[in-house]
Enzyme design. Structure first.
Site, PDB file in Angstrom:
ATOM      1  N   GLY A 142      -1.069  -0.883  -1.424  1.00 57.89           N
ATOM      2  CA  GLY A 142      -1.950   0.108  -0.835  1.00 57.89           C
ATOM      3  C   GLY A 142      -3.248  -0.541  -0.424  1.00 57.89           C
ATOM      4  N   ASP A 144      -6.258  12.915  -8.799  1.00 60.23           N
ATOM      5  CA  ASP A 144      -5.577  12.489  -7.572  1.00 60.23           C
ATOM      6  C   ASP A 144      -4.078  12.806  -7.643  1.00 60.23           C
ATOM      7  OD1 ASP A 144      -5.487  11.444  -5.018  1.00 60.23           O
ATOM      8  OD2 ASP A 144      -5.211   9.378  -5.676  1.00 60.23           O
ATOM      9  N   GLY A 166      -4.799  -1.980  -3.925  1.00 58.90           N
ATOM     10  CA  GLY A 166      -4.093  -2.777  -4.913  1.00 58.90           C
ATOM     11  C   GLY A 166      -2.665  -3.058  -4.520  1.00 58.90           C
ATOM     12  N   ILE A 182       6.511  -4.619  -5.140  1.00 60.47           N
ATOM     13  CA  ILE A 182       7.259  -3.368  -4.964  1.00 60.47           C
ATOM     14  C   ILE A 182       6.402  -2.251  -4.375  1.00 60.47           C
ATOM     15  CG2 ILE A 182       8.944  -3.858  -6.755  1.00 60.47           C
ATOM     16  CD1 ILE A 182       7.351  -2.179  -8.686  1.00 60.47           C
TER      17      ILE A 182
END
Length: 942
Positions: free
Chosen positions: A260, A373, A263, A257
């Protein structure tokens, strides 16, 4: 220049000319000193190592002759060559300052990041170290170098496959296979590469080669993983380009789903609890970095404690040699990034989102967790449109975006990074507030500021320029909105809002004149105000993640550190001994480990730390623990561990992700070696392995055990371990009055909760000089904190819960009394299965798979009402005692299946009803345990 080849052959060249060293002892001595260049070894040690069958005088003579011959061989070729050895009357060392090349150094120290670096590092491996040599040190070093090669070539092939460089992957896997040891991952890589080229027949041939090689060399069949890959190729299914398929313990992976650079996220089913989850898999090249390995579990443990309605919960996490895994709640509403692709948000929706995210940040900052982040991609929505903050607090560790600049590597997303992050300065909660300020700008305009700038210009503007006014794009907004955003993104952290909730309140107030009809809407809803987190731990031991709440043991901690800093033959071992409830586990986990990670001892900041509890099969538990830091998925540690007394030493060297790494092995509840271990021979070998591991002069292993005082005599029956315990034991003594006061007051003070003066005096008076009282004290404090009605804990509330002595029995009885009759009967069965009966010592708690307890659930009776069935079910009884903090939950390390255990042995002593059950049911418990063991043996043998 001196050049030395040791892998697959022995060859020495000086300025390009071969050096002739005919004697095995000379070759071995040169290799040993070169591999340990810069280390000065005493002459008697070297003599004993290379001529062990000779007496000391003759052995030292042989050493002098061998060294003279090596020097002479160099001088005969080049009279002006430097002396490659530094010697005196006592020691000999290889001069590490002289120019020297060796294949071993290239393999060990070569670039392990880039593909080209990995090719160069692995190409020097032409076979095992010093073939034909069988000295003990050669065998150990050979295994270590083989593991280093396999670790790097595995990473190389994985990288080539991920970049779909199929032909290069074929070349490297064929080379890997040619070097022997039947590497099954190499065959899988070969199959994937051929399939990637569209050569299905060649991929099937590679599988057949694997089957034949495994049968011939090891007499085994291919793994389930390899067979599944073969079936996919044969049926023409799409193959994920990785050596290891995405089947992980305890979860059924479904479709991908998200993906990146670092990962992949899968939708998955967790069958044990019947829920859908999201599983994030961190790619091996990042999960195998030493710094990642050091920090992963510690930071994930902290994040898993963050319980807030707007933080994506982290259900589970673990790391193994081929990746790291995070199991999170599955959210199906998409991300803020997707929403903003369509333009700015409506004003009311924007203020609600900021309230939700700010409340999540407030709780995290209270725990000392900084996100690092914050960006739209990390803000997710559920089906109802509620916002959640994900990837919390571990963005750097878990592979946050990396950007190369002239100043170095930036970790994070530059568009949302604060100036201090760009400068690689320490981050604070204000760093997250800066990022949230950027989000505010984007919510209102649909675009982030400086979005189209090249990276150097973007960095320059974040460092030195104010954000453009939001009113340039939204003239309908008030100046006050612009002021909020400018303050949130001030270049100086001190100029920003003091906390996230202040920012949210100011943002809502600034927008109060726009589409907010009710003035009350300018105030954040109560549900988004951060609740105080209970700083006390109930019955459970403090963990490393609880270090900020751990007080009162400062003097004892200094003693432990001083003992570990001592010199001596067994200085790498320490036993922490105390009565049940003395706080020994908490002292080690929340005191000693964090101190070592901070660098309390020279070099300890870079140690790798693993924890284990022995359980019924200590070597299996030890292997699982070591695999948490290992980076080579091809290595099998259990064979080494069980082989002989040097097993732990070999396995640790194979597992350590860097050649110079040190390992701190923490063994909690060491008494389980005597209470739970099913094989006495295995338990004995386990203890002997510990002795060898800490006694070997070149060992990288440090061992700390915690042991209940009433079991102190058991390890003394083992000759080697008794030697260690005589000199290397620290006894955990009761807290002094001042230490008790600190343990009570300081956690509350940290969260700004006041304690009534008389309360501390009353609690100290009740527990002072009482052995094993710390869990009761923590449990009482936990209950008091939960039941307070203000920012104050009172003596009146303390008396109401029964004081320290009565709180645990009263709480357990209160929970029990609310159960139905069926639930009470079920509770008795559950608790009896959670106890290990003592033989001459106190009973101890026992970890049990939740599935074992759920098998107790009786078939529903047609005469029993639905409500009573629920109250009497194992699941409901476990949950109600769990919510009361009387049971604790974890996961089996091997299967990731849920486990249950009594929160602390204190419950065995203090709950009178449980004492009665144990006294009445001892014969039944022993019979049930014997039948269970017999059934397990029968299943294992069948």
């Amino acid at each position: 220049m001196l050049e030395v080849w040791l892998l697959g052959k022995f060859e020495v060249r000086l300025d390009g000319v071969p050096v002739h060293l005919p004697s095995r002892s000379e070759q071995s001595l040169l290799a040993y000193l070169l591999l340990n260049a810069g280390t000065a070894y005493r002459r008697e040690k070297l003599a004993g190592l290379f001529w062990p069958e000779s007496d000391e005088s003759n052995a030292r003579g042989y050493l002098r002759i061998a060294l003279w011959r090596i020097r002479k061989a160099f001088k005969d070729l080049s009279p002006h060559s430097p002396d490659f050895f530094v010697t005196d009357k006592l020691t000999i060392a290889f001069n590490c300052e002289l120019e020297c090349w060796s294949d071993v150094a290239v393999l060990k120290n070569g670039d392990g990041q880039s593909i080209q670096g990995l090719v160069e590092a692995t190409s020097v491996y032409q076979g095992e170290l010093l073939p034909g040599f069988y000295d003990e040190w050669v065998v150990l070093e050979r295994e270590s170098l083989r593991a280093a090669f396999e670790r790097k070539i595995y990473t190389l092939v994985e990288r080539l496959l991920s970049e779909r460089r199929w032909q290069e992957a074929i070349e490297q896997t064929e080379r890997w296979i040619s070097l022997g040891d039947t590497p099954e991952p190499a065959y899988r890589g070969l199959m994937i590469a051929h399939a990637g080229l569209g050569e299905a027949s060649a991929a099937i041939t590679a599988y057949q080669r694997c089957v034949e090689a495994l049968k011939k060399d090891l007499d085994i069949q291919p793994s389930t993983e390899t067979r599944a890959l073969y079936e996919k190729i044969r049926s023409g299914q799409e193959i994920y380009p990785a050596l290891r398929s995405r089947h992980i313990r305890g979860f059924e992976l479904h479709e991908k789903i998200g993906e990146g650079s670092f990962g992949v996220v899968y939708r998955a089913l967790q069958p044990s609890v019947g829920r859908e989850v999201a599983v994030k898999f961190i790619l091996p090249q990042y999960a195998n970095e030493p710094e990642f390995i050091r920090r992963f579990e510690t930071e994930a443990q902290v994040v898993a404690r963050l319980e807030h309605p707007r933080i994506v919960p982290l259900y589970d996490y673990w790391r193994e040699p081929d990746g790291a895994y995070l199991v999170m709640r599955l959210l199906n509403g998409g991300s803020l990034e997707a929403v903003l692709d369509k333009g700015p948000m409506e004003i009311i929706a924007a203020t609600d989102l900021v309230d939700q995210i700010a409340s999540a940040l407030a709780l995290a900052h209270q725990h000392g967790v900084i996100h690092r982040d914050i960006k739209p991609a990390n803000i997710l929505f559920d089906e109802s449109g509620n916002a959640y903050l994900s990837d919390f607090g571990i963005a750097n560790v878990l592979g946050g975006n990396r950007h190369q600049t002239q100043a170095g590597t930036l970790f994070g997303t530059p568009v949302y990074m604060s100036p201090e992050q760009i400068r690689d300065q320490p981050v604070t909660p204000q760093s997250d507030i800066y990022s949230l300020g950027i989000i505010l700008f984007q919510l209102l305009t649909g675009e982030a500021p400086f979005l189209d700038e090249a990276l150097p210009a973007l960095i320059e503007k974040h460092l030195h320029q104010l954000l453009p006014s939001v009113r340039h794009r939204r003239p309908d907004l008030l100046d006050e909105v612009d002021q909020v955003i400018q303050r949130a993104t001030a270049k100086d952290p001190a100029g920003r809002f003091p906390d996230a909730l202040s920012l949210a309140a100011a943002f809502r107030q600034a927008l109060s004149g726009l589409q907010l009809q009710d003035p009350a809407e300018a105030v954040p809803p109560k549900e988004f105000v951060a609740e105080l987190t209970n700083p006390y731990k109930g019955l459970r031991a403090f963990q490393e993640a609880d270090a900020a709440d751990f007080f009162g043991r400062e003097a004892m901690l200094e003693r432990l550190l001083a003992r570990l800093a001592e010199d001596g033959p067994a200085c790498r071992f320490l036993a922490v001994v105390g009565s049940s409830g003395s706080g020994k586990s908490s002292l080690v986990k929340a005191g000693l480990i964090p101190a070592l990670r901070r660098g309390a001892l020279p070099g300890s900041k870079r140690w790798f730390v693993v924890e284990m509890i022995p359980g019924s099969h200590p070597f299996e538990e030890l292997e699982i623990s070591l695999l948490r830091i290992a980076s080579n998925p091809a290595v099998s540690l259990i064979e080494h561990l069980r082989r002989d007394q040097r097993g732990l030493l070999r396995a640790a060297r194979l597992a350590l992700p860097s050649e110079e790494g040190h390992l701190l092995l923490v063994i909690d509840q060491f008494e389980e070696i005597f209470t739970l271990a099913e094989d006495e021979a295995e338990a004995r070998q386990f203890m002997e392995s510990l002795y060898v591991a800490v006694s070997e002069p070149r060992s990288p292993i440090h061992v700390v055990i915690s042991l209940r005082a009433d079991f102190f005599d058991r390890p003394l029956m083992n000759k080697d371990l008794s030697t260690l315990l005589q000199d290397r034991t620290e006894v955990v003594v009761p807290l002094t009055v001042s230490e008790l006061e600190s343990a009570i007051r300081s956690p509350a003070h940290r969260v700004d909760v006041e304690i009534e003066p008389g309360l501390v005096t009353a609690m100290v008076a009740e527990v002072a000089e009482q052995p094993g009282a710390l869990p009761l004290l923590q449990f009482a404090l936990t209950e008091l904190f939960e039941q307070r009605t203000s920012q104050r804990m009172t003596l009146e509330d303390y008396n109401a819960i029964g004081g320290v002595e009565g709180v645990l029995d009263q709480r357990a009885e209160d929970v029990f009394s609310r159960l139905s009759e069926a639930g009470k009967a079920t509770a008795r069965q559950i608790f009896l299965r959670l106890v290990t009966l003592g033989e001459g010592v106190e009973d101890t708690r026992r970890r049990v798979l939740r599935s074992e307890l759920e098998a107790l659930s009786p078939a529903p009776s047609p005469l029993q009402g639905k409500g009573n069935q629920l109250q009497g079910s194992v699941e409901s009884v476990i949950d109600v005692f769990g919510r009361a903090r009387l049971l604790s939950f974890d996961r089996d390390a091997a299967t990731r299946s849920p486990t249950v255990e009594i929160a602390h042995e204190a419950l065995l002593r203090e709950w009178r009803r449980l004492r009665g059950w144990r006294d009445d049911g001892r014969a039944d418990v022993r019979m049930q345990r014997a039948l269970g063991n017999a059934a397990a043996e029968w299943i294992k043998a069948s």
